[in-house]
Design an enzyme around this catalytic site. Sequence first.
Site, PDB file in Angstrom:
ATOM      1  N   GLY A  26     -42.004 -19.864 -19.481  1.00  0.00           N
ATOM      2  CA  GLY A  26     -40.815 -20.665 -19.750  1.00  0.00           C
ATOM      3  C   GLY A  26     -40.344 -20.475 -21.173  1.00  0.00           C
ATOM      4  O   GLY A  26     -41.116 -20.056 -22.044  1.00  0.00           O
ATOM      5  N   GLN A  35     -36.086 -22.386 -28.929  1.00  0.00           N
ATOM      6  CA  GLN A  35     -37.097 -21.386 -29.291  1.00  0.00           C
ATOM      7  C   GLN A  35     -36.478 -20.058 -29.712  1.00  0.00           C
ATOM      8  O   GLN A  35     -37.151 -19.213 -30.292  1.00  0.00           O
ATOM      9  CB  GLN A  35     -38.069 -21.142 -28.120  1.00  0.00           C
ATOM     10  N   CYS A  85     -47.780 -22.015 -25.736  1.00  0.00           N
ATOM     11  CA  CYS A  85     -46.349 -21.970 -26.029  1.00  0.00           C
ATOM     12  C   CYS A  85     -46.055 -20.699 -26.814  1.00  0.00           C
ATOM     13  O   CYS A  85     -46.800 -20.349 -27.733  1.00  0.00           O
ATOM     14  CB  CYS A  85     -45.975 -23.204 -26.854  1.00  0.00           C
ATOM     15  N   LEU A  86     -44.964 -20.013 -26.463  1.00  0.00           N
ATOM     16  CA  LEU A  86     -44.612 -18.776 -27.166  1.00  0.00           C
ATOM     17  C   LEU A  86     -44.318 -19.037 -28.646  1.00  0.00           C
ATOM     18  O   LEU A  86     -44.394 -18.111 -29.454  1.00  0.00           O
ATOM     19  CB  LEU A  86     -43.411 -18.105 -26.491  1.00  0.00           C
ATOM     20  N   HIS A 109     -42.875 -29.226 -20.144  1.00  0.00           N
ATOM     21  CA  HIS A 109     -43.029 -28.536 -21.430  1.00  0.00           C
ATOM     22  C   HIS A 109     -41.678 -28.073 -21.980  1.00  0.00           C
ATOM     23  O   HIS A 109     -41.361 -28.295 -23.149  1.00  0.00           O
ATOM     24  CB  HIS A 109     -43.988 -27.351 -21.227  1.00  0.00           C
ATOM     25  N   GLU A 110     -40.870 -27.446 -21.108  1.00  0.00           N
ATOM     26  CA  GLU A 110     -39.593 -26.883 -21.585  1.00  0.00           C
ATOM     27  C   GLU A 110     -38.576 -27.990 -21.898  1.00  0.00           C
ATOM     28  O   GLU A 110     -37.854 -27.901 -22.890  1.00  0.00           O
ATOM     29  CB  GLU A 110     -39.010 -25.913 -20.553  1.00  0.00           C
ATOM     30  N   HIS A 112     -39.082 -29.501 -25.213  1.00  0.00           N
ATOM     31  CA  HIS A 112     -38.553 -28.678 -26.322  1.00  0.00           C
ATOM     32  C   HIS A 112     -37.126 -29.105 -26.687  1.00  0.00           C
ATOM     33  O   HIS A 112     -36.735 -29.028 -27.848  1.00  0.00           O
ATOM     34  CB  HIS A 112     -38.491 -27.195 -25.920  1.00  0.00           C
TER      35      HIS A 112
HETATM   36 ZN    ZN Z   1     -43.109 -24.030 -25.530  1.00  0.00          ZN
END
Ligand code: ZN
Length: 165
Positions: free
Chosen positions: A46, A51, A90-91, A132-133, A136
Amino acid sequence: MALRKIVEVGDECLNKVCRPVTEFNPHLHQLLDDMAETLTEARGAGLAAPQVGVLRRACLVMDEETEEYLELINPEIIDQRGEQTGLEGCLSVPNKWGIVTRPAWVRVRAQDRDGAWFEVEGTGMNARCFCHEIEHLDGHLYTEHIDHFLSEDELREYLEAEEEE
Ligand code: ZN
């Protein structure tokens, strides 16, 4: 399409409340296409617009079964049930992992890239990813839910235990 740079923890973009998307135009479509390419390259599950430095309420979540990216614009969790506890990364927090408790099931209301509203449900990894997304988009990271990052030993033990299941 073009790859976008994924910002990492410490960048203020990750701590901002994002603004709703109001224009469903080629500019948005370009962003979503770029995010899909960036996410594919990063092999992630995701990615949220902040991000890649864009403070708008848009994110992509990979469907666990089809492995296709679902585009969620202005998404909201409108219902949730149960609890699951599992591994999360997480990226924007590269090479780190933690154990996070999330709802076992969620229902999300969102718009597609042309502005049409739809609802989607998710369990397991999908439910985890939706939470999670969407978090953000309000400037929150999963790291707020953990007391420590897993050590290499803890990560190995967790993955081994999961494989035995
Ligand atoms: Zn993330």
